[in-house]
Design a protein around this motif. Structure first.
Motif, PDB file in Angstrom:
ATOM      1  N   LYS A   1      -2.854   3.529 -12.904  1.00 14.48           N
ATOM      2  CA  LYS A   1      -3.475   4.791 -12.518  1.00 14.48           C
ATOM      3  C   LYS A   1      -3.881   4.854 -11.049  1.00 14.48           C
ATOM      4  O   LYS A   1      -3.805   5.907 -10.435  1.00 14.48           O
ATOM      5  N   GLU A   2      -4.365   3.715 -10.509  1.00 13.88           N
ATOM      6  CA  GLU A   2      -4.919   3.768  -9.162  1.00 13.88           C
ATOM      7  C   GLU A   2      -5.035   2.379  -8.543  1.00 13.88           C
ATOM      8  O   GLU A   2      -4.938   1.365  -9.236  1.00 13.88           O
ATOM      9  N   ALA A   3      -5.286   2.368  -7.233  1.00 17.53           N
ATOM     10  CA  ALA A   3      -5.618   1.134  -6.518  1.00 17.53           C
ATOM     11  C   ALA A   3      -7.029   0.729  -6.912  1.00 17.53           C
ATOM     12  O   ALA A   3      -7.938   1.564  -6.944  1.00 17.53           O
ATOM     13  N   ILE A   4      -7.216  -0.554  -7.239  1.00 14.04           N
ATOM     14  CA  ILE A   4      -8.534  -1.026  -7.675  1.00 14.04           C
ATOM     15  C   ILE A   4      -9.111  -2.101  -6.765  1.00 14.04           C
ATOM     16  O   ILE A   4     -10.235  -2.541  -6.959  1.00 14.04           O
ATOM     17  N   GLY A   5      -8.356  -2.535  -5.764  1.00 20.39           N
ATOM     18  CA  GLY A   5      -8.835  -3.564  -4.855  1.00 20.39           C
ATOM     19  C   GLY A   5      -7.759  -3.968  -3.868  1.00 20.39           C
ATOM     20  O   GLY A   5      -6.703  -3.339  -3.793  1.00 20.39           O
ATOM     21  N   GLU A   6      -8.039  -5.033  -3.129  1.00 28.25           N
ATOM     22  CA  GLU A   6      -7.105  -5.522  -2.120  1.00 28.25           C
ATOM     23  C   GLU A   6      -7.137  -7.037  -2.046  1.00 28.25           C
ATOM     24  O   GLU A   6      -8.119  -7.667  -2.415  1.00 28.25           O
TER      25      GLU A   6
ATOM     26  N   PHE B   1       0.824  -1.201   0.000  1.00 35.26           N
ATOM     27  CA  PHE B   1       0.000   0.000   0.000  1.00 35.26           C
ATOM     28  C   PHE B   1       0.862   1.257   0.000  1.00 35.26           C
ATOM     29  O   PHE B   1       1.901   1.305   0.650  1.00 35.26           O
ATOM     30  N   LEU B   2       0.393   2.281  -0.706  1.00 37.65           N
ATOM     31  CA  LEU B   2       0.991   3.612  -0.699  1.00 37.65           C
ATOM     32  C   LEU B   2      -0.060   4.587  -0.172  1.00 37.65           C
ATOM     33  O   LEU B   2      -1.264   4.381  -0.362  1.00 37.65           O
ATOM     34  N   TYR B   3       0.378   5.662   0.441  1.00 30.85           N
ATOM     35  CA  TYR B   3      -0.588   6.643   0.943  1.00 30.85           C
ATOM     36  C   TYR B   3      -1.454   7.195  -0.188  1.00 30.85           C
ATOM     37  O   TYR B   3      -2.631   7.481   0.008  1.00 30.85           O
ATOM     38  N   GLY B   4      -0.908   7.306  -1.381  1.00 34.84           N
ATOM     39  CA  GLY B   4      -1.662   7.813  -2.517  1.00 34.84           C
ATOM     40  C   GLY B   4      -2.734   6.873  -3.039  1.00 34.84           C
ATOM     41  O   GLY B   4      -3.479   7.236  -3.947  1.00 34.84           O
ATOM     42  N   ASP B   5      -2.837   5.675  -2.482  1.00 30.91           N
ATOM     43  CA  ASP B   5      -3.853   4.708  -2.920  1.00 30.91           C
ATOM     44  C   ASP B   5      -5.252   5.005  -2.385  1.00 30.91           C
ATOM     45  O   ASP B   5      -6.225   4.394  -2.816  1.00 30.91           O
ATOM     46  N   ALA B   6      -5.363   5.936  -1.452  1.00 32.91           N
ATOM     47  CA  ALA B   6      -6.649   6.177  -0.784  1.00 32.91           C
ATOM     48  C   ALA B   6      -7.762   6.534  -1.764  1.00 32.91           C
ATOM     49  O   ALA B   6      -8.878   6.006  -1.665  1.00 32.91           O
ATOM     50  N   SER B   7      -7.495   7.400  -2.722  1.00 40.84           N
ATOM     51  CA  SER B   7      -8.575   7.818  -3.635  1.00 40.84           C
ATOM     52  C   SER B   7      -9.054   6.654  -4.491  1.00 40.84           C
ATOM     53  O   SER B   7     -10.262   6.495  -4.710  1.00 40.84           O
TER      54      SER B   7
ATOM     55  N   CYS C   1     -17.786  -5.232   8.567  1.00 36.75           N
ATOM     56  CA  CYS C   1     -16.804  -4.211   8.929  1.00 36.75           C
ATOM     57  C   CYS C   1     -16.245  -3.486   7.695  1.00 36.75           C
ATOM     58  O   CYS C   1     -15.606  -2.449   7.830  1.00 36.75           O
ATOM     59  N   PHE C   2     -16.507  -4.027   6.495  1.00 37.60           N
ATOM     60  CA  PHE C   2     -16.093  -3.336   5.276  1.00 37.60           C
ATOM     61  C   PHE C   2     -16.879  -2.032   5.197  1.00 37.60           C
ATOM     62  O   PHE C   2     -18.106  -2.025   5.296  1.00 37.60           O
ATOM     63  N   PRO C   3     -16.188  -0.907   5.030  1.00 32.25           N
ATOM     64  CA  PRO C   3     -16.884   0.380   5.106  1.00 32.25           C
ATOM     65  C   PRO C   3     -17.848   0.615   3.940  1.00 32.25           C
ATOM     66  O   PRO C   3     -17.526   0.346   2.794  1.00 32.25           O
ATOM     67  N   SER C   4     -19.030   1.062   4.293  1.00 31.04           N
ATOM     68  CA  SER C   4     -20.008   1.429   3.271  1.00 31.04           C
ATOM     69  C   SER C   4     -20.849   2.558   3.846  1.00 31.04           C
ATOM     70  O   SER C   4     -21.642   2.315   4.760  1.00 31.04           O
ATOM     71  N   PRO C   5     -20.639   3.770   3.406  1.00 26.42           N
ATOM     72  CA  PRO C   5     -19.831   4.178   2.261  1.00 26.42           C
ATOM     73  C   PRO C   5     -18.334   4.072   2.555  1.00 26.42           C
ATOM     74  O   PRO C   5     -17.898   4.212   3.688  1.00 26.42           O
ATOM     75  N   TYR C   6     -17.570   3.831   1.506  1.00 24.28           N
ATOM     76  CA  TYR C   6     -16.107   3.735   1.590  1.00 24.28           C
ATOM     77  C   TYR C   6     -15.563   5.113   1.220  1.00 24.28           C
ATOM     78  O   TYR C   6     -15.391   5.439   0.058  1.00 24.28           O
ATOM     79  N   THR C   7     -15.296   5.920   2.235  1.00 28.19           N
ATOM     80  CA  THR C   7     -14.890   7.307   2.018  1.00 28.19           C
ATOM     81  C   THR C   7     -13.369   7.443   1.910  1.00 28.19           C
ATOM     82  O   THR C   7     -12.625   6.534   2.276  1.00 28.19           O
ATOM     83  N   LEU C   8     -12.937   8.587   1.459  1.00 27.50           N
ATOM     84  CA  LEU C   8     -11.513   8.884   1.362  1.00 27.50           C
ATOM     85  C   LEU C   8     -10.853   8.840   2.744  1.00 27.50           C
ATOM     86  O   LEU C   8      -9.759   8.301   2.905  1.00 27.50           O
ATOM     87  N   ASP C   9     -11.514   9.383   3.754  1.00 24.13           N
ATOM     88  CA  ASP C   9     -10.956   9.359   5.109  1.00 24.13           C
ATOM     89  C   ASP C   9     -10.817   7.928   5.625  1.00 24.13           C
ATOM     90  O   ASP C   9      -9.814   7.589   6.257  1.00 24.13           O
ATOM     91  N   VAL C  10     -11.813   7.096   5.373  1.00 25.80           N
ATOM     92  CA  VAL C  10     -11.752   5.692   5.790  1.00 25.80           C
ATOM     93  C   VAL C  10     -10.578   5.000   5.094  1.00 25.80           C
ATOM     94  O   VAL C  10      -9.824   4.245   5.715  1.00 25.80           O
ATOM     95  N   ALA C  11     -10.416   5.247   3.806  1.00 27.12           N
ATOM     96  CA  ALA C  11      -9.313   4.638   3.050  1.00 27.12           C
ATOM     97  C   ALA C  11      -7.966   5.079   3.608  1.00 27.12           C
ATOM     98  O   ALA C  11      -7.042   4.268   3.752  1.00 27.12           O
ATOM     99  N   ARG C  12      -7.835   6.337   3.945  1.00 27.32           N
ATOM    100  CA  ARG C  12      -6.569   6.838   4.526  1.00 27.32           C
ATOM    101  C   ARG C  12      -6.263   6.156   5.863  1.00 27.32           C
ATOM    102  O   ARG C  12      -5.126   5.766   6.128  1.00 27.32           O
TER     103      ARG C  12
END
Length: 186
Positions: free
Chosen positions: A70-75, A14-20, A38-49
């Motif tokens: 371009k971006e993180a798409i999953g885990e 993980f990188l910090y820039g993956d949050a968005s 426990c999976f966040p819904s809504p999955y917000t930017l703050d939750v991802a950070r």
């Protein structure tokens, strides 16, 4: 660590820039319904950070991001078990809906299984899947996991009860059929 899956997709730390990207791809009821509550819904930017910070501090070698250029798409990740179950781990994974059906998760699960057997001293890798999550059941089957059992009406979501399917793959099981596994880079 960076493991190329195919085309422009990889598994990496993980990188910090993956949050968005995590927030964009994870904030989807079709993704959340197949995860634990426990999976966040809504999955917000703050939750991802906050999640990325937690991973970096606690689970850097057992949880990884799936990303394109371009971006993180999953885990994908595992939870090592304790005590007499210390050679077992539970695997979990998700990917954004725009990437479903492209074989990305099959490659990711195969890589994670090999990584767990080789690097984490895991002998048994297991997953539990809610009965209606047919895509994850197919991924596990393609990756050499066997359905070991059904816990009838063991999952409660929105006050409805569903069967829980348990799949497992052992370190000494025959490898699954080749899926064009790429070689690890960097």
């Amino acid at each position: 660590m960076k493991q190329h899956l195919h085309d422009d997709f990889c598994i990496r730390h993980f990188l910090y820039g993956d949050a968005s990207g995590l927030a964009r791809n994870g904030d989807n009821p079709k993704v959340a319904i197949n995860q634990r509550e426990c999976f966040p819904s809504p999955y917000t930017l703050d939750v991802a950070r906050q999640w990325i910070q937690y991973i970096k501090e606690n689970e850097v070698n057992t949880r990884f991001v799936i990303a394109n250029d371009k971006e993180a798409i999953g885990e994908i990740g595992v939870v090592k078990q304790l005590d007499v179950h210390r050679h077992s781990a539970e695997i979990g994974f998700w990917i954004g809906e725009a990437y479903w059906g492209q074989g990305i998760m099959t490659r990711a699960v195969n890589w994670m299984a090999d990584y767990c057997f080789r690097e984490l001293n895991v002998r048994r890798l297991f997953a539990d899947v809610v009965e209606f999550n047919l895509p994850s059941q197919r991924v596990l089957h393609k990756c050499g996991f066997q359905r070991e059992g059904v816990f009838r009406k063991n999952i409660c979501r929105d006050e409805q009860f569903y069967d829980q399917f348990v799949y497992a793959r052992l370190s000494d099981d025959p490898p699954p059929p080749a899926t064009g596994q790429p070689k690890e880079k960097g």
